[in-house]
Design an enzyme around this catalytic site. Sequence first.
Site, PDB file in Angstrom:
ATOM      1  N   ASP A 192     -52.338 -49.697  28.312  1.00  0.00           N
ATOM      2  CA  ASP A 192     -53.177 -49.476  29.486  1.00  0.00           C
ATOM      3  C   ASP A 192     -54.646 -49.408  29.071  1.00  0.00           C
ATOM      4  OD1 ASP A 192     -54.437 -48.572  31.831  1.00  0.00           O
ATOM      5  OD2 ASP A 192     -52.694 -47.382  32.407  1.00  0.00           O
ATOM      6  N   HIS A 210     -57.213 -48.825  31.274  1.00  0.00           N
ATOM      7  CA  HIS A 210     -58.009 -48.075  32.246  1.00  0.00           C
ATOM      8  C   HIS A 210     -58.610 -46.850  31.565  1.00  0.00           C
ATOM      9  CE1 HIS A 210     -55.209 -50.356  34.789  1.00  0.00           C
ATOM     10  NE2 HIS A 210     -56.249 -50.451  35.589  1.00  0.00           N
TER      11      HIS A 210
END
Length: 147
Positions: free
Chosen positions: A14, A16
């Site tokens: 991920d 983010h």
Amino acid sequence: MSEPSVVVGTIGSDAHVVGITLLEHALKEAGFDVRNLGAQTPKEAFVEAAAETDASAVLVSSLYGHAEQDCEGLHEGLAEADVDPMTYIGGNLAVGQSEFETVRRQFREMGFDGVFDADVEFEEVVSTLRAELGMDERSTRLTQARS
């Protein structure tokens, strides 16, 4: 009295990072000593950082829906490293997640002490940590006054 140490980061593949960076700032303002591992962090790095900092808590973020796979073995790794921080996870934790209570139950069964959805306010995370780690207002004011 030292500040409680917490480790934060975005797990797995991920990428983010904005939310975890904003959470880092909120936690620092609340009197926590924060180690931010950033994005795309393997679970082993969470374990290593928790051991190095004697972390009171580990906060895992995941927004791309694959948190179950990414977190598999995290708690076992913490136990093997002989560290026992509170563990929290938040974000969009499952692809196609519709009933968050089912997702919350799943991650609690995996060993997480707290599970937050993607819409949680930073203040809620901070107040939850403060309560569960036994931080009182007086100690936070003293910490902030020293800063």
